[in-house]
Design a protein around this motif. Structure first.
Motif, PDB file in Angstrom:
ATOM      1  N   MET A   1       0.850  -1.194   0.000  1.00  0.00           N
ATOM      2  CA  MET A   1       0.000   0.000   0.000  1.00  0.00           C
ATOM      3  C   MET A   1       0.882   1.238   0.000  1.00  0.00           C
ATOM      4  N   SER A   2       0.402   2.296  -0.622  1.00  0.00           N
ATOM      5  CA  SER A   2       1.214   3.514  -0.623  1.00  0.00           C
ATOM      6  C   SER A   2       0.337   4.724  -0.882  1.00  0.00           C
ATOM      7  N   LEU A   3       0.918   5.879  -0.534  1.00  0.00           N
ATOM      8  CA  LEU A   3       0.225   7.152  -0.684  1.00  0.00           C
ATOM      9  C   LEU A   3       0.653   7.782  -2.005  1.00  0.00           C
ATOM     10  N   HIS A   4      -0.313   8.104  -2.847  1.00  0.00           N
ATOM     11  CA  HIS A   4      -0.030   8.734  -4.145  1.00  0.00           C
ATOM     12  C   HIS A   4      -0.498  10.179  -4.084  1.00  0.00           C
ATOM     13  N   GLU A   5       0.355  11.101  -4.485  1.00  0.00           N
ATOM     14  CA  GLU A   5      -0.083  12.501  -4.537  1.00  0.00           C
ATOM     15  C   GLU A   5      -0.838  12.728  -5.847  1.00  0.00           C
ATOM     16  N   VAL A   6      -2.122  12.994  -5.720  1.00  0.00           N
ATOM     17  CA  VAL A   6      -2.994  13.126  -6.898  1.00  0.00           C
ATOM     18  C   VAL A   6      -2.796  14.507  -7.513  1.00  0.00           C
ATOM     19  N   VAL A   7      -2.906  15.540  -6.690  1.00  0.00           N
ATOM     20  CA  VAL A   7      -2.500  16.913  -7.018  1.00  0.00           C
ATOM     21  C   VAL A   7      -1.801  17.402  -5.749  1.00  0.00           C
ATOM     22  N   PRO A   8      -1.059  18.505  -5.804  1.00  0.00           N
ATOM     23  CA  PRO A   8      -0.310  18.901  -4.597  1.00  0.00           C
ATOM     24  C   PRO A   8      -1.203  18.988  -3.353  1.00  0.00           C
ATOM     25  N   GLY A   9      -0.827  18.241  -2.330  1.00  0.00           N
ATOM     26  CA  GLY A   9      -1.552  18.278  -1.061  1.00  0.00           C
ATOM     27  C   GLY A   9      -2.767  17.369  -0.990  1.00  0.00           C
ATOM     28  N   VAL A  10      -3.074  16.701  -2.074  1.00  0.00           N
ATOM     29  CA  VAL A  10      -4.223  15.778  -2.093  1.00  0.00           C
ATOM     30  C   VAL A  10      -3.690  14.395  -2.469  1.00  0.00           C
ATOM     31  N   HIS A  11      -3.929  13.428  -1.609  1.00  0.00           N
ATOM     32  CA  HIS A  11      -3.322  12.109  -1.767  1.00  0.00           C
ATOM     33  C   HIS A  11      -4.380  11.018  -1.756  1.00  0.00           C
ATOM     34  N   ALA A  12      -4.002   9.902  -2.380  1.00  0.00           N
ATOM     35  CA  ALA A  12      -4.833   8.692  -2.299  1.00  0.00           C
ATOM     36  C   ALA A  12      -4.004   7.579  -1.688  1.00  0.00           C
ATOM     37  N   TRP A  13      -4.580   6.896  -0.726  1.00  0.00           N
ATOM     38  CA  TRP A  13      -3.962   5.712  -0.118  1.00  0.00           C
ATOM     39  C   TRP A  13      -4.514   4.520  -0.872  1.00  0.00           C
ATOM     40  N   VAL A  14      -3.646   3.869  -1.626  1.00  0.00           N
ATOM     41  CA  VAL A  14      -4.084   2.788  -2.509  1.00  0.00           C
ATOM     42  C   VAL A  14      -3.532   1.473  -1.975  1.00  0.00           C
ATOM     43  N   GLN A  15      -4.427   0.573  -1.634  1.00  0.00           N
ATOM     44  CA  GLN A  15      -4.025  -0.738  -1.119  1.00  0.00           C
ATOM     45  C   GLN A  15      -4.206  -1.792  -2.208  1.00  0.00           C
ATOM     46  N   ALA A  16      -3.081  -2.286  -2.728  1.00  0.00           N
ATOM     47  CA  ALA A  16      -3.141  -3.391  -3.687  1.00  0.00           C
ATOM     48  C   ALA A  16      -3.545  -4.640  -2.900  1.00  0.00           C
ATOM     49  N   ASP A  17      -4.249  -5.551  -3.518  1.00  0.00           N
ATOM     50  CA  ASP A  17      -4.735  -5.566  -4.864  1.00  0.00           C
ATOM     51  C   ASP A  17      -6.185  -5.129  -4.945  1.00  0.00           C
ATOM     52  N   GLY A  18      -6.663  -4.513  -3.876  1.00  0.00           N
ATOM     53  CA  GLY A  18      -8.021  -3.955  -3.890  1.00  0.00           C
ATOM     54  C   GLY A  18      -9.136  -4.963  -3.712  1.00  0.00           C
ATOM     55  N   THR A  19      -8.777  -6.229  -3.406  1.00  0.00           N
ATOM     56  CA  THR A  19      -9.825  -7.243  -3.235  1.00  0.00           C
ATOM     57  C   THR A  19     -10.480  -7.067  -1.861  1.00  0.00           C
ATOM     58  N   TRP A  20     -11.317  -8.015  -1.492  1.00  0.00           N
ATOM     59  CA  TRP A  20     -12.117  -7.937  -0.252  1.00  0.00           C
ATOM     60  C   TRP A  20     -11.346  -7.267   0.893  1.00  0.00           C
ATOM     61  N   TRP A  21     -11.905  -6.228   1.439  1.00  0.00           N
ATOM     62  CA  TRP A  21     -11.432  -5.517   2.633  1.00  0.00           C
ATOM     63  C   TRP A  21     -10.217  -4.625   2.390  1.00  0.00           C
ATOM     64  N   LEU A  22      -9.684  -4.581   1.156  1.00  0.00           N
ATOM     65  CA  LEU A  22      -8.509  -3.739   0.876  1.00  0.00           C
ATOM     66  C   LEU A  22      -8.968  -2.527   0.068  1.00  0.00           C
ATOM     67  N   ASN A  23      -9.253  -1.447   0.791  1.00  0.00           N
ATOM     68  CA  ASN A  23      -9.870  -0.271   0.185  1.00  0.00           C
ATOM     69  C   ASN A  23      -8.829   0.792  -0.160  1.00  0.00           C
ATOM     70  N   ASN A  24      -9.285   1.804  -0.858  1.00  0.00           N
ATOM     71  CA  ASN A  24      -8.519   3.039  -1.008  1.00  0.00           C
ATOM     72  C   ASN A  24      -9.109   4.094  -0.074  1.00  0.00           C
ATOM     73  N   ALA A  25      -8.267   5.028   0.345  1.00  0.00           N
ATOM     74  CA  ALA A  25      -8.713   6.125   1.199  1.00  0.00           C
ATOM     75  C   ALA A  25      -8.096   7.417   0.662  1.00  0.00           C
ATOM     76  N   GLY A  26      -8.448   8.545   1.263  1.00  0.00           N
ATOM     77  CA  GLY A  26      -7.982   9.825   0.736  1.00  0.00           C
ATOM     78  C   GLY A  26      -7.491  10.756   1.825  1.00  0.00           C
ATOM     79  N   VAL A  27      -6.653  11.692   1.402  1.00  0.00           N
ATOM     80  CA  VAL A  27      -6.066  12.688   2.307  1.00  0.00           C
ATOM     81  C   VAL A  27      -6.123  14.039   1.605  1.00  0.00           C
TER      82      VAL A  27
END
Ligand SMILES: [Zn+2]
Length: 302
Positions: A1-27
């Motif tokens: 899992m890792s934090l991706h900067e979508v635009v400056p100061g806005v991030h997405a927490w992406v948990q591979a592989d996204g299957t059951w219980w592995l969600n994405n979140a935001g900052v």
């Protein structure tokens, strides 16, 4: 899992592989204040997310959190947020989490059976029916309900109109089988048109890789085709007097056979049947049928 900067100061927490219980979140960082979109399912995963948030925002104060819907992969970590964090959710999401039995012990529908760790039920402080705008530093975040049931009955998205970033929650599964059994199949199709109408430059799905504007139409078209297959399979199954499980067994998933969590066809059919007949879905019965279709418990690496 890792934090991706979508635009400056806005991030997405992406948990591979996204299957059951592995969600994405935001900052969303605004000055030294932080808004989060969702938490994670387990104590360990939420602590990792919050540590990454701390690093990415130079220890910014998590002032607000938005829950996109009630499911535990997005909400069980709420209790690990600072006590002063104000949590926002749809009113039906709040009620759903209040009575959710799975946080108290996950039934053995998944293998291995998830252990949430030290999380407790923490409900939103502020509930939304239709929409709410919050401000975090200089940033504006519109928290909006799609207008009816879709992934669940209490979905919210977080839209940053200046940055044109849309946190779509589980209204979008990117490259994995969508799940609509606690919402509506036709509502989930309508929600895709509604999401597209925001005209996002960036879209953070609830599960799967991030999307930019050019990816959105083809991904949405594929989800629409899947949801129409669910409706068509349900119609044919009801005409033939089949149960949802029997209808699923006779369904050729075709282009969707390669999507992870294919067994979601079964609970999705339960929803299509229920909507057609004006009845409710028993979530545990629907998931138990998914296990029967699969021939064993569903896989998770949460
Ligand atoms: Zn989810």
């Amino acid at each position: 899992m890792s934090l991706h900067e979508v635009v400056p100061g806005v991030h997405a927490w992406v948990q591979a592989d996204g299957t059951w219980w592995l969600n994405n979140a935001g900052v969303v960082a605004g000055g030294d204040q932080v808004l989060l979109v969702d938490t994670c399912a387990t104590e360990a995963r939420t602590r990792r997310f919050l540590a990454a948030v701390h690093d990415a925002t130079a220890g910014g104060t998590v002032r607000l959190a938005v829950n996109t819907h009630l499911h535990g992969d997005h909400t069980y970590g709420n209790s690990l947020l600072p006590a002063a964090t104000v949590i926002v959710g749809h009113e039906l999401m709040r009620e759903g989490l209040r009575v959710d039995p799975v946080i108290d012990g996950c039934p053995p529908l998944w293998q291995p059976v998830p252990d949430w760790g030290a999380v407790t039920r923490r409900l939103p402080d502020i509930t939304v029916q239709d929409r709410l705008t919050v401000h975090i530093g200089q940033r504006r975040v519109d928290v909006v309900h799609p207008g009816g049931p879709a992934h669940t009955t209490g979905d919210l998205v977080a839209w940053l109109p200046e940055e044109r970033v849309l946190f779509a929650g589980d209204l979008v599964f990117n490259g994995l089988t969508p799940l609509v059994f606690m919402g509506s199949v036709t509502g989930a199709i309508a929600a895709l048109d509604w999401l597209a109408s925001f005209g996002p430059d960036h879209l953070v799905p609830g599960h799967g890789p991030l999307l930019t504007a050019a990816d959105i139409d083809p991904v949405f078209d594929r989800i629409r085709r899947y949801l129409r297959l669910v409706l068509d399979t349900a119609d044919a199954g009801m005409r033939a007097g089949l149960t949802p499980l029997e209808a699923a067994r006779g369904c050729d998933l075709g282009e969707f056979a390669g999507w992870a969590d294919a067994e979601r066809l079964v609970p999705n059919l339960h929803r299509a049947y229920a909507d057609s007949r004006g009845t409710d879905v028993d979530p545990v019965a629907a998931l138990t049928d998914a296990v029967a279709w699969l021939g064993g418990p569903m896989a998770t690496s949460v």
